[in-house]
Design a protein around this motif. Sequence first.
Motif, PDB file in Angstrom:
ATOM      1  N   ASP A 143     -49.680  33.633 -30.613  1.00  0.00           N
ATOM      2  CA  ASP A 143     -50.490  33.477 -31.860  1.00  0.00           C
ATOM      3  C   ASP A 143     -49.244  33.133 -32.962  1.00  0.00           C
ATOM      4  O   ASP A 143     -49.712  32.551 -33.866  1.00  0.00           O
ATOM      5  N   TYR A 144     -47.842  33.296 -32.647  1.00  0.00           N
ATOM      6  CA  TYR A 144     -46.791  33.239 -33.566  1.00  0.00           C
ATOM      7  C   TYR A 144     -45.689  32.464 -32.782  1.00  0.00           C
ATOM      8  O   TYR A 144     -45.608  32.939 -31.657  1.00  0.00           O
ATOM      9  N   ALA A 145     -45.055  31.618 -33.310  1.00  0.00           N
ATOM     10  CA  ALA A 145     -43.874  31.119 -32.472  1.00  0.00           C
ATOM     11  C   ALA A 145     -42.571  30.939 -33.289  1.00  0.00           C
ATOM     12  O   ALA A 145     -42.708  30.992 -34.469  1.00  0.00           O
ATOM     13  N   PHE A 146     -41.600  31.331 -32.580  1.00  0.00           N
ATOM     14  CA  PHE A 146     -40.086  31.374 -33.283  1.00  0.00           C
ATOM     15  C   PHE A 146     -39.338  30.073 -32.674  1.00  0.00           C
ATOM     16  O   PHE A 146     -39.074  30.214 -31.484  1.00  0.00           O
ATOM     17  N   PRO A 147     -39.105  29.080 -33.302  1.00  0.00           N
ATOM     18  CA  PRO A 147     -38.063  27.943 -32.697  1.00  0.00           C
ATOM     19  C   PRO A 147     -36.878  28.445 -32.593  1.00  0.00           C
ATOM     20  O   PRO A 147     -36.119  28.717 -33.672  1.00  0.00           O
ATOM     21  N   CYS A 148     -36.438  28.115 -31.517  1.00  0.00           N
ATOM     22  CA  CYS A 148     -34.714  28.569 -31.182  1.00  0.00           C
ATOM     23  C   CYS A 148     -33.852  27.264 -31.513  1.00  0.00           C
ATOM     24  O   CYS A 148     -32.512  27.456 -31.304  1.00  0.00           O
ATOM     25  N   PHE A 149     -34.215  26.104 -31.971  1.00  0.00           N
ATOM     26  CA  PHE A 149     -33.344  25.113 -32.100  1.00  0.00           C
ATOM     27  C   PHE A 149     -32.263  25.395 -32.880  1.00  0.00           C
ATOM     28  O   PHE A 149     -31.046  24.672 -32.722  1.00  0.00           O
ATOM     29  N   LEU A 173     -30.576  27.856 -33.506  1.00  0.00           N
ATOM     30  CA  LEU A 173     -29.627  28.781 -33.145  1.00  0.00           C
ATOM     31  C   LEU A 173     -28.642  28.045 -32.120  1.00  0.00           C
ATOM     32  O   LEU A 173     -27.490  28.724 -31.761  1.00  0.00           O
ATOM     33  N   ALA A 174     -28.993  26.932 -31.490  1.00  0.00           N
ATOM     34  CA  ALA A 174     -28.114  26.473 -30.421  1.00  0.00           C
ATOM     35  C   ALA A 174     -26.805  26.164 -30.757  1.00  0.00           C
ATOM     36  O   ALA A 174     -25.873  26.721 -30.111  1.00  0.00           O
ATOM     37  N   LYS A 175     -26.186  25.860 -31.773  1.00  0.00           N
ATOM     38  CA  LYS A 175     -25.169  25.452 -32.065  1.00  0.00           C
ATOM     39  C   LYS A 175     -24.206  26.772 -32.345  1.00  0.00           C
ATOM     40  O   LYS A 175     -23.059  26.982 -31.636  1.00  0.00           O
ATOM     41  N   GLU A 176     -24.531  27.810 -32.884  1.00  0.00           N
ATOM     42  CA  GLU A 176     -23.903  28.978 -32.982  1.00  0.00           C
ATOM     43  C   GLU A 176     -24.003  29.870 -32.089  1.00  0.00           C
ATOM     44  O   GLU A 176     -22.771  30.379 -31.678  1.00  0.00           O
ATOM     45  N   MET A 177     -25.142  29.891 -31.081  1.00  0.00           N
ATOM     46  CA  MET A 177     -25.004  30.558 -30.105  1.00  0.00           C
ATOM     47  C   MET A 177     -24.385  30.095 -28.853  1.00  0.00           C
ATOM     48  O   MET A 177     -24.402  30.676 -27.913  1.00  0.00           O
ATOM     49  N   ARG A 178     -23.950  28.840 -29.095  1.00  0.00           N
ATOM     50  CA  ARG A 178     -23.591  28.133 -27.897  1.00  0.00           C
ATOM     51  C   ARG A 178     -24.588  28.189 -26.581  1.00  0.00           C
ATOM     52  O   ARG A 178     -24.119  28.378 -25.573  1.00  0.00           O
ATOM     53  N   MET A 179     -25.637  28.005 -26.788  1.00  0.00           N
ATOM     54  CA  MET A 179     -26.469  27.798 -25.580  1.00  0.00           C
ATOM     55  C   MET A 179     -27.733  26.948 -26.082  1.00  0.00           C
ATOM     56  O   MET A 179     -27.953  26.667 -27.086  1.00  0.00           O
ATOM     57  N   SER A 180     -28.438  26.731 -25.174  1.00  0.00           N
ATOM     58  CA  SER A 180     -29.518  25.558 -25.264  1.00  0.00           C
ATOM     59  C   SER A 180     -30.506  26.245 -25.869  1.00  0.00           C
ATOM     60  O   SER A 180     -30.725  27.745 -25.687  1.00  0.00           O
ATOM     61  N   ASN A 223     -40.168  26.160 -23.721  1.00  0.00           N
ATOM     62  CA  ASN A 223     -39.575  24.523 -24.266  1.00  0.00           C
ATOM     63  C   ASN A 223     -38.803  25.055 -25.602  1.00  0.00           C
ATOM     64  O   ASN A 223     -38.888  24.391 -26.629  1.00  0.00           O
ATOM     65  N   GLY A 224     -38.061  25.985 -25.411  1.00  0.00           N
ATOM     66  CA  GLY A 224     -37.220  26.263 -26.711  1.00  0.00           C
ATOM     67  C   GLY A 224     -37.747  26.975 -27.847  1.00  0.00           C
ATOM     68  O   GLY A 224     -37.457  27.435 -29.014  1.00  0.00           O
ATOM     69  N   TYR A 225     -39.199  27.373 -27.764  1.00  0.00           N
ATOM     70  CA  TYR A 225     -39.897  28.188 -28.665  1.00  0.00           C
ATOM     71  C   TYR A 225     -40.129  29.634 -27.772  1.00  0.00           C
ATOM     72  O   TYR A 225     -40.130  29.946 -26.692  1.00  0.00           O
ATOM     73  N   LEU A 226     -40.111  30.514 -28.731  1.00  0.00           N
ATOM     74  CA  LEU A 226     -40.419  31.947 -27.990  1.00  0.00           C
ATOM     75  C   LEU A 226     -41.825  32.178 -28.868  1.00  0.00           C
ATOM     76  O   LEU A 226     -41.865  32.312 -30.055  1.00  0.00           O
ATOM     77  N   ASN A 227     -42.669  32.380 -27.791  1.00  0.00           N
ATOM     78  CA  ASN A 227     -44.148  32.508 -28.420  1.00  0.00           C
ATOM     79  C   ASN A 227     -44.574  33.972 -28.418  1.00  0.00           C
ATOM     80  O   ASN A 227     -44.152  34.798 -27.215  1.00  0.00           O
TER      81      ASN A 227
END
Length: 564
Positions: A37-43, A45-52, A77-81
């Motif tokens: 119902d809701y999505a949080f994109p993680c893109f 965060l990648a740089k700062e968290m040094r993770m994909s 796919n990089g989203y947290l749903n």
Amino acid sequence: MSIDYKQLIANKINGTPLDKAEIVALITETADDSFGDYAFPCFRLAKEMRMSPVAIAQKLADEFVPDEHIVRAQAVNGYLNFFVNRVDFAANVLDEVLAAGQNYGNDTLGNGKTICIDYSSVNICKSFHIGHLSTTAIGSSLYKIYRALGYNVVGINHLGDYGTQFGKMIVAFKLWGNRADAEQKGVAELQRLYVKFHQEEPDHPELTQQAREWFVKIEQGDSEATELFELFKRITLTEVKRIYERLDVHFDSWNGESFFNDKMAAPLAMLRDKGLIKESQGAQVVDLSDYGMPPCLLVKSDGSSLYATRDIAAAIWRKAEYNFDKCLYVVAYQQNLHFKQFFKVLELAGLDWAKDLVHVAYGMVSLEDGAMATRKGNVVLLKDVLDKAVAKSLEIITAKNPDLPNREQVAEQVGVGAVLFSALENSKIKDIVFSYDRVLNFDGETAPYLQYTYARCNSLVGKAGARGKRCDISALDNAETLRLAKLLGAFPQAVKDAADKYEPSIISGLLIDIAQAFNKFYIEHRVICDDVQVQNARLKIVDATATVLKKGLALLGIQCPDKM
Ligand code: ARG
């Protein structure tokens, strides 16, 4: 919605470098319910968290702890749903809608603020034709929308009641007309005289001079000229007001162009003092070449004023009179240049409120058969369009429901509603081609479809009202209910967006989605059923749907018959 889901979700996302407000801003509602119902994109965060992003989403999903509102999180796919608790979500929305009733979507955000809306603004001696439909429908809807948001709204009909054409009208009336015919036949007779003047003028050049003289007499307040002019005005307004009544359209001011006859000297002097006015071939203009526009003509070489002069005077007068926070002009896009020009002149004069003037432009309406020629007096009257739509509605309703009492009244609401909706269903800037069959299609994306859905809801609720009765809320645990609840919950924001963007179609579009989602729900779930508590839960959905459809249509200026 009383529960702020984005905030709840943000509180459950920990261990990222973002603060809660940043997280809330990134969370979106998903378009497709099957992905949550809701999505949080993680893109980001990648740089700062040094993770994909994929790994971050997975990590957050692993750490997720469900609760009563948010029951599941899934990395894709990089989203947290996130998945909401469907029962809890729907019950919340329904309770909120039913508690608010016809106040649902109202707000206090406009309290203490004033909005002027210049709309419809008809011309005296001219018929009210299909070309006025959009300004009238959009302006009136914005009026109702802003009111619902708590604004003080001033509806203004800036009458076109000034100009040399009124000199021509007097000449024509005195030569070929008479009072009895004018009173009896109304604007059609005035139009006939006006057309005749233009037919005769080429062979009788003296008419031109006479018309000029009568126009000067109007300006000087000569009693015969004034009296005739007032007659034309009364005849036109009587007819126009009859239509406004059918459309439930209201104005707080009828101050039109002639009202500003004696209010232009001060603004002109002010512009002159500021060095903005230049002489050009005997005329007075404001040069706008620096802004890529032709000069704004304010005084002609014969000393007479123009449309723009009156609009400048009117804007200044309205600011003084109403101290508006915004002044909207709902006028066809053909007048784009006019508004740009006079807004610019006011801005150059250093009036900081010039930024609060907004031209709400809209596209053209034409009829399917191409009829739309105005010059020759050959116009499609709005009244005829309304009458035809009502007559066709009556046929359809009679065929569908021959025993319906007050069929005529229902047909009026349906026919008029269908015509209004056609001007409010699309983004306002689009040109529209009007078709009776399309706007009256009870299964299409139309007002009758919304009204019909409302009437169906209403009769279900009427049969077995569920308010205050015990219900089994587990009956809300299904995809169709969740979808509908989301749309109902989106209504208050849609009302605000419609106001912000001057776009009633944001509301009409949501209502169509609601009606379609309701009809899907209705096919899947029997409302009247053996289990009374399940029935009561479903009736709440029906009741809330009816409430929002009625309220939304009211904001569009469209009435809902209880039965159809
Ligand atoms: N009477 C004008 C017309 O029919 C519209 C007036 C719009 N309002 C304004 N303040 N200019 O074109």
